[in-house]
Design a protein around this motif. Structure first.
Motif, PDB file in Angstrom:
ATOM      1  N   UNK A 157      60.585  46.446  54.053  1.00 48.41           N
ATOM      2  CA  UNK A 157      59.440  46.522  52.699  1.00 48.41           C
ATOM      3  C   UNK A 157      60.175  45.655  51.565  1.00 48.41           C
ATOM      4  N   UNK A 158      59.325  45.124  50.839  1.00 47.51           N
ATOM      5  CA  UNK A 158      59.614  44.317  49.524  1.00 47.51           C
ATOM      6  C   UNK A 158      60.548  42.939  49.956  1.00 47.51           C
ATOM      7  N   UNK A 159      60.446  42.586  51.192  1.00 46.03           N
ATOM      8  CA  UNK A 159      61.023  41.484  51.780  1.00 46.03           C
ATOM      9  C   UNK A 159      60.544  40.251  51.174  1.00 46.03           C
ATOM     10  N   UNK A 160      61.522  39.448  50.405  1.00 46.84           N
ATOM     11  CA  UNK A 160      60.847  38.049  49.738  1.00 46.84           C
ATOM     12  C   UNK A 160      60.544  37.188  50.882  1.00 46.84           C
ATOM     13  N   UNK A 161      61.153  37.016  51.848  1.00 51.73           N
ATOM     14  CA  UNK A 161      60.803  36.118  53.108  1.00 51.73           C
ATOM     15  C   UNK A 161      59.765  36.576  53.691  1.00 51.73           C
ATOM     16  N   UNK A 162      59.308  37.927  53.881  1.00 53.17           N
ATOM     17  CA  UNK A 162      57.989  38.167  54.556  1.00 53.17           C
ATOM     18  C   UNK A 162      56.921  38.044  53.592  1.00 53.17           C
ATOM     19  N   UNK A 163      57.105  38.184  52.382  1.00 46.81           N
ATOM     20  CA  UNK A 163      56.238  37.705  51.455  1.00 46.81           C
ATOM     21  C   UNK A 163      55.538  36.455  51.427  1.00 46.81           C
ATOM     22  N   UNK A 165      56.256  34.366  53.863  1.00 49.72           N
ATOM     23  CA  UNK A 165      55.819  34.113  55.251  1.00 49.72           C
ATOM     24  C   UNK A 165      54.344  34.252  55.289  1.00 49.72           C
ATOM     25  N   UNK A 166      53.791  35.399  54.816  1.00 42.80           N
ATOM     26  CA  UNK A 166      52.535  35.748  54.725  1.00 42.80           C
ATOM     27  C   UNK A 166      51.585  34.978  53.799  1.00 42.80           C
ATOM     28  N   UNK A 167      52.257  34.375  52.934  1.00 41.68           N
ATOM     29  CA  UNK A 167      51.258  33.515  51.901  1.00 41.68           C
ATOM     30  C   UNK A 167      50.964  32.126  52.967  1.00 41.68           C
ATOM     31  N   UNK A 168      52.110  31.776  53.717  1.00 41.50           N
ATOM     32  CA  UNK A 168      52.194  30.435  54.280  1.00 41.50           C
ATOM     33  C   UNK A 168      51.176  30.545  55.396  1.00 41.50           C
ATOM     34  N   UNK A 169      51.075  31.758  56.308  1.00 47.52           N
ATOM     35  CA  UNK A 169      50.373  32.096  57.252  1.00 47.52           C
ATOM     36  C   UNK A 169      49.009  32.391  57.196  1.00 47.52           C
ATOM     37  N   UNK A 170      48.760  33.313  56.123  1.00 47.12           N
ATOM     38  CA  UNK A 170      47.401  33.921  55.568  1.00 47.12           C
ATOM     39  C   UNK A 170      46.378  33.130  54.558  1.00 47.12           C
ATOM     40  N   UNK A 171      47.224  32.554  53.588  1.00 44.72           N
ATOM     41  CA  UNK A 171      46.572  32.106  52.506  1.00 44.72           C
ATOM     42  C   UNK A 171      45.542  30.937  52.804  1.00 44.72           C
ATOM     43  N   UNK A 172      44.421  30.949  52.306  1.00 43.49           N
ATOM     44  CA  UNK A 172      43.647  29.575  52.498  1.00 43.49           C
ATOM     45  C   UNK A 172      44.136  28.453  51.573  1.00 43.49           C
ATOM     46  N   UNK A 173      44.035  27.574  51.796  1.00 46.78           N
ATOM     47  CA  UNK A 173      44.594  26.394  50.833  1.00 46.78           C
ATOM     48  C   UNK A 173      44.383  26.301  49.539  1.00 46.78           C
ATOM     49  N   UNK A 174      43.299  26.861  49.044  1.00 48.42           N
ATOM     50  CA  UNK A 174      42.964  26.852  47.625  1.00 48.42           C
ATOM     51  C   UNK A 174      43.750  27.846  46.935  1.00 48.42           C
ATOM     52  N   UNK A 175      43.923  29.137  47.579  1.00 47.76           N
ATOM     53  CA  UNK A 175      44.269  30.013  46.950  1.00 47.76           C
ATOM     54  C   UNK A 175      45.950  29.880  46.837  1.00 47.76           C
ATOM     55  N   UNK A 176      46.336  28.917  47.983  1.00 49.93           N
ATOM     56  CA  UNK A 176      47.674  28.852  47.793  1.00 49.93           C
ATOM     57  C   UNK A 176      48.302  27.817  46.977  1.00 49.93           C
ATOM     58  N   UNK A 177      47.497  26.877  46.799  1.00 48.58           N
ATOM     59  CA  UNK A 177      47.548  25.775  45.844  1.00 48.58           C
ATOM     60  C   UNK A 177      47.615  26.191  44.299  1.00 48.58           C
ATOM     61  N   UNK A 178      46.677  27.311  43.913  1.00 46.30           N
ATOM     62  CA  UNK A 178      46.550  27.938  42.732  1.00 46.30           C
ATOM     63  C   UNK A 178      47.918  28.459  42.457  1.00 46.30           C
ATOM     64  N   UNK A 179      48.494  29.157  43.557  1.00 48.33           N
ATOM     65  CA  UNK A 179      49.643  29.951  43.208  1.00 48.33           C
ATOM     66  C   UNK A 179      50.691  29.034  43.003  1.00 48.33           C
TER      67      UNK A 179
END
Length: 322
Positions: A157-163, A165-179
């Motif tokens: 839990x609260x693992x920086x890497x897991x967080x 990794x989830x963004x890389x695998x599951x975010x759409x490109x617009x959400x990721x670029x906004x981040x």
């Protein structure tokens, strides 16, 4: 007996690390976290030599361990311990510029510009290669410096890497670029570069995994008992343009085909078929690019990880020498 004495000497050194002291925050945890990250790198097979370079895997491990066991409000900084461990007797820095090493390095940018690698004492590193002595060193570090939080190291839990990794695998490109745009505004330049470096490391790790470590065009896949990956994670549109490290902007290629793709010698069409530029001339060879013309690329098992056609469309328009 001699080995036991040597190990005892290093354990004594490791429990006497020179650390910055602050009345409010307490002693700086950075060096200990870096050493734990190096131990994890040895365990995972990412670090096999006592000449230790700055890699995405090492920075990722540092950040992950920090997020789990550091509870003080020290600023997380990878560069400072990597540089300052030189004062503890078992860590030598190698410069990218002859023998010159700056008096102080405190930023990630500065570290990568000035230092090629650090060299750990060979005998100490040999103890890290041995599973038994490595576990002794790891336990001593945790018990001495992180007795109250050491049990959190195995907590996912609260693992920086897991967080990330989830963004890389599951975010759409617009959400990721906004981040990414949001982080660029909020973070200092060096911290932002470290963040991008880490995210790039996750992209490079996860994309080959999605493709079962197989080149999407040639089908090359080699299994090895050592950590020797022979396919690259290829951005379909460059990160510098797209700010996109998500799965939809990547596929796996061998280094040679990756280079050909980046230079517009090959592209992928609307049906995921390989197209070869008519502007190249090749000699007859089993390694020719033209053998792949019209071949459908390997796609991930999960459709949610498919490379996006809008990204390949950009490549066809902007890069392909058609």
């Amino acid at each position: 007996m001699e080995n036991e004495d040597q190990l005892a000497k290093y354990l004594f050194q490791l429990k006497k690390l020179r650390r910055d002291r602050n009345k409010e925050r307490g002693d700086a945890p950075h060096k200990v976290v870096l050493l734990l990250a190096i131990i994890e790198g040895v365990e995972n097979g990412d670090i096999i030599s006592n000449r230790i370079s700055v890699t995405p895997e090492l920075v990722l491990s540092f950040k992950s361990i920090w997020s789990k066991i550091v509870v003080t409000d020290h600023l997380q900084n990878f560069a400072m311990p990597f540089f300052r461990l030189k004062s503890d007797g078992f860590w030598k820095l190698h410069s990218k510029h002859g023998s010159f090493i700056p008096r102080i390095i405190s930023t990630f940018i500065g570290l990568r510009e000035a230092i090629s690698c650090a060299e750990m004492d060979k005998v100490l590193f040999s103890f890290l290669l041995n599973p038994i002595s490595r576990e002794v060193i790891k336990s001593e570090l945790l018990n001495h410096y992180f007795a109250d939080t050491k049990d959190r190291l195995t907590n996912a839990e609260n693992d920086f890497v897991n967080e990330l990794t989830t963004q890389v695998l599951n975010n759409d490109r617009i959400t990721y670029a906004e981040r990414i745009a949001e982080l660029r505004i909020k973070m200092q330049v060096s911290d932002f570069e470290e963040e991008i470096y880490v995210r790039s490391g996750i992209f490079k790790r996860e994309i080959p995994k999605i493709y079962n470590y197989t080149c999407a065009i040639s089908g090359l896949r080699i299994e090895s008992t050592i950590n020797a990956q022979l396919v690259d994670a290829c951005h379909i549109t460059p990160f510098s343009i797209s700010q996109d490290d998500t799965a939809g902007n990547g596929f796996s290629l061998t280094p040679t085909i990756h280079r050909a793709y980046d230079r517009g010698l090959i592209t992928i069409d609307e049906d995921y078929l390989v197209r070869i530029s008519p502007n190249i001339t090749e000699v007859d060879s089993v390694y020719s690019l033209k053998q792949f013309d019209g071949k459908k690329i390997l796609l991930p098992v999960k459709k949610c990880f498919y490379p996006l056609q809008e990204n390949f469309g950009w490549h066809r328009r902007e890069c392909f020498l058609g």
